[in-house]
Design an enzyme around this catalytic site. Structure first.
Site, PDB file in Angstrom:
ATOM      1  N   GLU A  56     106.954  21.732  93.593  1.00 18.56           N
ATOM      2  CA  GLU A  56     108.226  22.434  93.729  1.00 18.56           C
ATOM      3  C   GLU A  56     109.368  21.451  93.454  1.00 18.56           C
ATOM      4  O   GLU A  56     109.511  20.462  94.179  1.00 18.56           O
ATOM      5  CB  GLU A  56     108.364  23.027  95.133  1.00 18.56           C
ATOM      6  N   ASP A  84     110.485  32.043  88.913  1.00 16.75           N
ATOM      7  CA  ASP A  84     111.837  32.361  88.456  1.00 16.75           C
ATOM      8  C   ASP A  84     111.744  33.353  87.301  1.00 16.75           C
ATOM      9  O   ASP A  84     111.088  33.080  86.297  1.00 16.75           O
ATOM     10  CB  ASP A  84     112.535  31.079  87.995  1.00 16.75           C
TER      11      ASP A  84
END
Length: 237
Positions: A93, A142
């Site tokens: 991440e 995303d």
């Protein structure tokens, strides 16, 4: 040909945030006290310009290894680590606020089978040994909703090719998204490959979550806003 960095790293565009507004004091403490011990060494190009493969046995012993790309707030990756203590899990991440949130969850859950890479998953996939990963997760990535930005999505050859290389034969790749166009692009990309098969026999197979699923904050937001989650499962051939 694109120019390389001084470290030897290929030029890679990175889109999206790596840090949000100010971190809570507790989050700053988690980053200062816990991250170094949980972050595998030799992932970045600065640390490992020769891209020597990671020693996964040094990280997790003989345990099978799973990979989560973009763990968000960490709910799912901690849940899987707690539910599967006989598995080692690597979470990637780049958004440092999410990393700090995960570190707090790791403390609370007391799991010891998680490694955390606070950066681009492409750097991690560079150094994962070929055929070393038994399960991979891409959960509510995303969406990059504008058409001109669809090339930034994870479900493109730039990301899927190195992912396929580090997955072992028979490995499972799970994708969850609430964006219909992301579902379409995922299916187009995956079904046009000859190294994956889609594990679905009917519509219910991608409408119902997996039996070991835990709903994340991103999914809860999608449900509140009236969007329908989709759950796609692929197997590496």
């Amino acid at each position: 040909m694109r120019e390389k960095h001084v470290s030897g790293a290929p030029w890679r565009n990175f889109y999206g945030r790596t840090k949000g507004k100010g971190l809570h004091q507790s989050h700053e403490r988690y980053l200062a006290e816990d991250l170094e011990g949980l972050a595998p060494k030799g992932v970045t190009w600065e640390e490992n310009p020769d891209r020597t493969p990671l020693d996964l046995k040094a990280l997790f012993g003989a345990r099978p290894v799973w990979l989560e790309v973009g763990f968000g707030g960490g709910e799912h990756v901690v849940h899987q680590a707690a539910s599967n203590p006989d598995v080692g899990i690597i979470g990637c991440e780049p958004y440092i606020n999410g990393v700090a949130t995960l570190l707090g969850k790791i403390r609370k859950a007391g799991v010891t089978n998680l490694a955390v890479h606070p950066g681009d998953a492409r750097d991690m996939m560079d150094v994962l040994p070929e055929g070393s990963i038994e399960r991979a997760f891409l959960l509510y990535p995303d969406p990059w909703p504008k058409k001109r930005h669809h090339r930034r999505r994870f479900v493109t050859p730039e990301h899927l090719d190195p992912l396929a290389k580090c997955l072992k034969s028979g490995a499972i790749f799970r994708v969850a998204t609430d964006i219909p166009d992301y579902v379409r692009q995922t299916m187009e990309q995956m079904m046009n490959r000859d190294d994956f098969e889609w594990l679905a026999e009917g519509p219910e197979d991608w409408r119902k979550p997996w039996s070991d699923w835990i709903s994340t904050r991103y999914e809860q937001k999608a449900l509140r806003e009236g969007r329908t989650p989709h759950y796609m499962t692929f197997r590496k051939l």
